[in-house]
Design a protein around this motif. Structure first.
Motif, PDB file in Angstrom:
ATOM      1  N   ASP A 454     -53.828 -16.466 -37.055  1.00 16.69           N
ATOM      2  CA  ASP A 454     -54.055 -16.703 -38.476  1.00 16.69           C
ATOM      3  C   ASP A 454     -52.794 -16.471 -39.309  1.00 16.69           C
ATOM      4  N   TYR A 455     -52.051 -15.410 -38.983  1.00 12.00           N
ATOM      5  CA  TYR A 455     -50.857 -15.070 -39.756  1.00 12.00           C
ATOM      6  C   TYR A 455     -49.764 -14.549 -38.832  1.00 12.00           C
ATOM      7  N   ILE A 456     -48.527 -14.682 -39.302  1.00  8.88           N
ATOM      8  CA  ILE A 456     -47.371 -14.115 -38.607  1.00  8.88           C
ATOM      9  C   ILE A 456     -46.543 -13.340 -39.625  1.00  8.88           C
ATOM     10  N   VAL A 457     -46.315 -12.059 -39.332  1.00  8.55           N
ATOM     11  CA  VAL A 457     -45.475 -11.215 -40.197  1.00  8.55           C
ATOM     12  C   VAL A 457     -44.072 -11.180 -39.609  1.00  8.55           C
ATOM     13  N   TRP A 458     -43.104 -11.514 -40.455  1.00 10.10           N
ATOM     14  CA  TRP A 458     -41.697 -11.591 -40.025  1.00 10.10           C
ATOM     15  C   TRP A 458     -40.863 -10.630 -40.863  1.00 10.10           C
ATOM     16  N   VAL A 459     -40.153  -9.732 -40.187  1.00  5.18           N
ATOM     17  CA  VAL A 459     -39.208  -8.844 -40.869  1.00  5.18           C
ATOM     18  C   VAL A 459     -37.810  -9.402 -40.627  1.00  5.18           C
ATOM     19  N   ASP A 460     -37.187  -9.900 -41.674  1.00 10.06           N
ATOM     20  CA  ASP A 460     -35.883 -10.545 -41.561  1.00 10.06           C
ATOM     21  C   ASP A 460     -34.831  -9.530 -41.115  1.00 10.06           C
ATOM     22  N   PRO A 461     -34.207  -9.711 -39.942  1.00  9.40           N
ATOM     23  CA  PRO A 461     -33.284  -8.693 -39.421  1.00  9.40           C
ATOM     24  C   PRO A 461     -32.037  -8.510 -40.266  1.00  9.40           C
ATOM     25  N   GLN A 462     -31.477  -9.587 -40.812  1.00 11.67           N
ATOM     26  CA  GLN A 462     -30.266  -9.480 -41.613  1.00 11.67           C
ATOM     27  C   GLN A 462     -30.547  -8.737 -42.921  1.00 11.67           C
ATOM     28  N   LYS A 463     -31.642  -9.122 -43.573  1.00 10.00           N
ATOM     29  CA  LYS A 463     -31.980  -8.482 -44.843  1.00 10.00           C
ATOM     30  C   LYS A 463     -32.393  -7.022 -44.636  1.00 10.00           C
ATOM     31  N   TYR A 464     -33.084  -6.752 -43.534  1.00 12.22           N
ATOM     32  CA  TYR A 464     -33.453  -5.368 -43.244  1.00 12.22           C
ATOM     33  C   TYR A 464     -32.197  -4.530 -42.981  1.00 12.22           C
ATOM     34  N   TYR A 465     -31.245  -5.108 -42.280  1.00 14.57           N
ATOM     35  CA  TYR A 465     -29.978  -4.420 -42.001  1.00 14.57           C
ATOM     36  C   TYR A 465     -29.232  -4.108 -43.302  1.00 14.57           C
ATOM     37  N   GLU A 466     -29.239  -5.051 -44.238  1.00 15.23           N
ATOM     38  CA  GLU A 466     -28.496  -4.889 -45.487  1.00 15.23           C
ATOM     39  C   GLU A 466     -29.184  -3.941 -46.462  1.00 15.23           C
ATOM     40  N   TYR A 467     -30.463  -3.684 -46.247  1.00 15.45           N
ATOM     41  CA  TYR A 467     -31.201  -2.789 -47.141  1.00 15.45           C
ATOM     42  C   TYR A 467     -30.663  -1.371 -46.995  1.00 15.45           C
ATOM     43  N   ASP A 468     -30.581  -0.648 -48.099  1.00 13.04           N
ATOM     44  CA  ASP A 468     -30.047   0.719 -48.067  1.00 13.04           C
ATOM     45  C   ASP A 468     -30.745   1.541 -46.996  1.00 13.04           C
ATOM     46  N   TYR A 469     -29.936   2.338 -46.291  1.00 15.18           N
ATOM     47  CA  TYR A 469     -30.485   3.107 -45.164  1.00 15.18           C
ATOM     48  C   TYR A 469     -31.646   3.990 -45.595  1.00 15.18           C
ATOM     49  N   TYR A 470     -31.474   4.688 -46.691  1.00 12.88           N
ATOM     50  CA  TYR A 470     -32.503   5.637 -47.115  1.00 12.88           C
ATOM     51  C   TYR A 470     -33.776   4.940 -47.596  1.00 12.88           C
ATOM     52  N   LYS A 471     -33.669   3.616 -47.852  1.00 10.89           N
ATOM     53  CA  LYS A 471     -34.841   2.865 -48.305  1.00 10.89           C
ATOM     54  C   LYS A 471     -35.572   2.153 -47.164  1.00 10.89           C
ATOM     55  N   LYS A 472     -34.976   2.134 -45.984  1.00 10.62           N
ATOM     56  CA  LYS A 472     -35.592   1.382 -44.884  1.00 10.62           C
ATOM     57  C   LYS A 472     -37.038   1.807 -44.581  1.00 10.62           C
ATOM     58  N   PRO A 473     -37.383   3.107 -44.693  1.00 10.35           N
ATOM     59  CA  PRO A 473     -38.793   3.461 -44.492  1.00 10.35           C
ATOM     60  C   PRO A 473     -39.751   2.746 -45.439  1.00 10.35           C
ATOM     61  N   GLU A 474     -39.248   2.223 -46.572  1.00 11.02           N
ATOM     62  CA  GLU A 474     -40.102   1.464 -47.477  1.00 11.02           C
ATOM     63  C   GLU A 474     -40.626   0.200 -46.798  1.00 11.02           C
ATOM     64  N   ALA A 475     -39.799  -0.396 -45.933  1.00 15.36           N
ATOM     65  CA  ALA A 475     -40.255  -1.578 -45.193  1.00 15.36           C
ATOM     66  C   ALA A 475     -41.377  -1.199 -44.235  1.00 15.36           C
ATOM     67  N   ALA A 476     -41.233  -0.038 -43.597  1.00 15.47           N
ATOM     68  CA  ALA A 476     -42.294   0.439 -42.713  1.00 15.47           C
ATOM     69  C   ALA A 476     -43.570   0.692 -43.507  1.00 15.47           C
ATOM     70  N   ALA A 477     -43.424   1.279 -44.692  1.00 16.57           N
ATOM     71  CA  ALA A 477     -44.596   1.537 -45.533  1.00 16.57           C
ATOM     72  C   ALA A 477     -45.276   0.239 -45.954  1.00 16.57           C
ATOM     73  N   LEU A 478     -44.476  -0.795 -46.217  1.00 12.57           N
ATOM     74  CA  LEU A 478     -45.044  -2.089 -46.589  1.00 12.57           C
ATOM     75  C   LEU A 478     -45.837  -2.682 -45.420  1.00 12.57           C
ATOM     76  N   LEU A 479     -45.319  -2.539 -44.212  1.00 12.85           N
ATOM     77  CA  LEU A 479     -46.081  -3.004 -43.047  1.00 12.85           C
ATOM     78  C   LEU A 479     -47.396  -2.234 -42.928  1.00 12.85           C
ATOM     79  N   GLY A 480     -47.349  -0.940 -43.231  1.00 12.00           N
ATOM     80  CA  GLY A 480     -48.572  -0.149 -43.215  1.00 12.00           C
ATOM     81  C   GLY A 480     -49.588  -0.653 -44.233  1.00 12.00           C
ATOM     82  N   ARG A 481     -49.108  -1.067 -45.409  1.00  9.15           N
ATOM     83  CA  ARG A 481     -50.007  -1.625 -46.426  1.00  9.15           C
ATOM     84  C   ARG A 481     -50.604  -2.949 -45.955  1.00  9.15           C
ATOM     85  N   LEU A 482     -49.780  -3.784 -45.345  1.00  7.09           N
ATOM     86  CA  LEU A 482     -50.292  -5.039 -44.803  1.00  7.09           C
ATOM     87  C   LEU A 482     -51.333  -4.778 -43.717  1.00  7.09           C
ATOM     88  N   ASN A 483     -51.009  -3.821 -42.857  1.00  4.52           N
ATOM     89  CA  ASN A 483     -51.928  -3.453 -41.794  1.00  4.52           C
ATOM     90  C   ASN A 483     -53.293  -3.072 -42.381  1.00  4.52           C
TER      91      ASN A 483
END
Length: 620
Positions: A454-483
């Motif tokens: 039904d759906y595919i979740v894609w985490v863009d590797p380049q954009k994730y890499y460029e995101y501030d290190y201390y903010k990267k857990p925010e991406a994990a939290a967003l996946l948790g919200r999607l989950n």
């Protein structure tokens, strides 16, 4: 004297009397009961009763340990000289409810069913971690401490729900190492705190989400506690086993074409096995398929060194806690017999150093000595198959390796049945390369089936890499919200993430927990060498066990011959509907995490376990 105590005094018990003792001391599970009634003797029940603290059953983990030890004793007598006795004690599961009541936490079981269950631990944490035990239980725990003297201990969860034929609860509940050093009062308080932490782990967010997913919130959990001597030996101020790890009698991780999944596998590390069941940055356990044990997944010395273990978990007896030390620091102090079992030499590195007039030996930890020991491999293989045959399904186990008089011994720490799966025949069409998102081989960890997507979740590797290190857990939290957004919607969703899933180091991948991704039907780690993201399937880890138990496909999209096709550009033809599912997503995160709707494209994930192949097709 109650009825079950009178039964213990009888010299010979009939089937019903053994069943009554099994229900009092061990389990009500009919599958476990079947084996216990067949193999346990009257003396076995008496021994268990003599080692029980408080009231209630020993719980699933203790029951699995006792049963597996008994099966090896009966069916593998030739290996008994290599097997360490367990010497364990057990706090009965009813003692947990007694603890809740006398410390004002009696309503917690009912509150688990409320929507506010995630706040339970915070609300009751002080009561749970500062509570007191009955005089009877406290006295029995003191007796156990006197029995062990100052030997290091591990206090492990053993709830009535875990490690049975229904649910494993891998890594959901706590295990606490106790140095068991100092005055008697200090050691007593350390053990009490360890038991309290095990009790408190019943109400953590991850444990409650696991129970919710498996429809177990209505069932009262009772936490037994398994008290074990920590496997290992003292060397200076440090205490640790030579090696430890886990094994499975069925190996669904087919990393090479000629591997037989039914031969089983093991995953080992030097020192305590905590690093074998968790994702640790920069460390790589030794992975062994038991039909080709000496065949290394890494073919060169440089690769073997690169993908080896850097750090070791040990107990520092002087500091009275578990610590992590480097391999180099540790193995300068250990006997040659230890080095022989777990260290290898990097002769290529030694040659390069010699060219610079630096002459020294370069070691790395890969447990090669154990892998090369035919007796060790034969015993592990035999244990897995004996247990599998008796359990009537694949099993996974945890073990430690200790040294006595220049010879190794195995300490079997845990055994539980794995989730059974069935293989079918999967037909993957030819001539559809233009519709394939990925076609990967020899990274498949699952069984044969087709899954409509039904759906595919894609985490863009380049954009994730460029995101501030201390903010990267925010991406994990967003996946948790999607989950959470997909909870109860019965949708099939694939998650594609760069690097390692579930790592504690955001620079290596996305630091999610299992409860952040358990609604997905498939999880794939994606290589992106441009910025250093490399998949490393964590076979044997607690997260892996959770994924397998939940029938979630787990694979890796590498940048090598294992990946025939990977075409992420196909996703750009699909609609990104992230905003329709979640509000208030930060703009910068919208450039990192995408939710693609593939419901109208007849998209499918095809898994062929026999070929070790996974193909994702995105039509139209």
């Amino acid at each position: 004297m109650c009825e079950w105590e009178r039964l213990l005094e009888k010299e010979i018990l009939n089937g019903e009397e053994k069943r009554a003792l099994c229900h009092e001391l061990l389990t009500d599970d009919p599958d476990m009961e079947r084996m216990i009634l067949k193999f346990f003797t009257e003396e076995d029940f008496r021994e268990i009763a003599s080692r029980r603290i408080g009231r209630g059953q020993t719980g699933g983990k203790a029951c699995g340990l006792l049963l597996s030890q008994k099966l090896i004793e009966v069916r593998m007598p030739g290996y008994l000289e290599y097997l360490e006795p367990h010497h364990s004690f057990f706090i009965g599961a009813d003692t947990f409810e007694e603890y809740l009541e006398i410390n004002g936490c009696g309503m917690m079981q009912e509150l688990c069913r409320s929507e506010d269950r995630g706040k339970l631990l915070e609300k009751y944490e002080d009561k749970l971690l500062c509570g007191f035990f009955s005089e009877e239980v406290s006295g029995q725990i003191k007796d156990v401490l006197r029995h062990y003297d100052e030997e290091p201990l591990v206090i492990r969860s053993s709830s009535i729900m875990e490690d049975g034929f229904g649910h494993a609860f891998s890594g959901k509940y706590e295990s606490v190492f106790c140095s068991n050093q100092g005055t008697f009062d200090e050691r007593f308080e350390e053990m009490l705190m360890a038991v309290r932490k095990v009790y408190a782990s019943v109400f953590t967010k991850e444990a409650l989400e696991y129970r919710k997913r498996h429809d177990l919130l209505e069932k009262r959990e009772k936490m037994g506690v398994l008290i074990q001597r920590a496997a290992g030996q003292r060397i200076g101020d440090l205490y640790f086993p030579v090696a430890a790890g886990m094994g499975c009698s069925y190996n669904p991780y087919k990393w090479s074409e000629n591997l037989n999944p039914e031969a089983g596998m093991i995953r080992m590390v030097a020192g305590f096995g905590t690093r074998a069941v968790a994702r640790t940055p920069g460390d790589y356990p030794r992975l062994v398929s038991l039909d080709h044990a000496k065949a290394n997944i890494r073919t060169t010395v440089a690769d073997r060194h690169k993908f080896s273990q850097r750090k070791v978990d040990v107990i520092d007896l002087k500091e009275k806690k578990m610590v992590t030390v480097s391999i180099d620091t540790l193995f300068e102090k250990v006997p040659k017999s230890y080095q022989r079992l777990v260290l290898s030499r990097d002769t290529d590195a030694e040659s390069r150093l010699a060219q610079r007039r630096i002459y020294r030996k370069v070691y790395f930890a890969d447990c090669q000595g154990l892998v090369d020991d035919d007796d060790f491999i034969d015993m592990i293989r035999a244990m897995e198959k004996v247990l599998e045959k008796t359990y009537r399904r694949p099993v996974d186990l945890e073990f430690a390796v200790t040294m006595t008089d220049e010879s190794w011994r195995i300490n079997l720490l845990q055994c539980r049945p794995m989730k059974m799966t069935a293989d079918g025949v999967i037909h993957i069409p030819e001539g559809i390369d233009h519709e394939i998102l990925f076609d990967i081989r020899r990274t498949s960890v699952s069984y044969s089936r087709e899954i409509s997507l039904d759906y595919i979740v894609w985490v863009d590797p380049q954009k994730y890499y460029e995101y501030d290190y201390y903010k990267k857990p925010e991406a994990a939290a967003l996946l948790g919200r999607l989950n959470a957004a997909f909870d109860g919607k019965r949708k099939n969703v694939i998650l594609l993430v760069p690097g390692r899933i579930g790592t504690s180091s955001p620079e290596l991948g996305v630091p999610v927990l299992y409860c952040d991704i358990h609604q997905f039907c498939a999880v794939c780690e994606v290589a992106y060498s441009k910025v250093g993201y490399n998949p490393e399937l964590s076979y044997g880890s607690h997260m892996f066990q959770d994924l397998v138990e939940a029938d979630i496909y787990y694979g890796a999209i590498n940048e090598n011959s294992k990946t025939r096709i990977f075409s992420p550009e196909l996703l750009k033809k699909c609609n990104n509907v992230l905003g329709e599912f979640l509000e208030d997503v930060k703009p910068e995160l919208r450039d990192i995490v995408y939710l693609y709707d593939v419901t109208d494209r007849k998209s499918v994930l095809m898994l062929d376990a026999k070929a070790g192949r996974a193909v994702c097709r995105v039509c139209g």
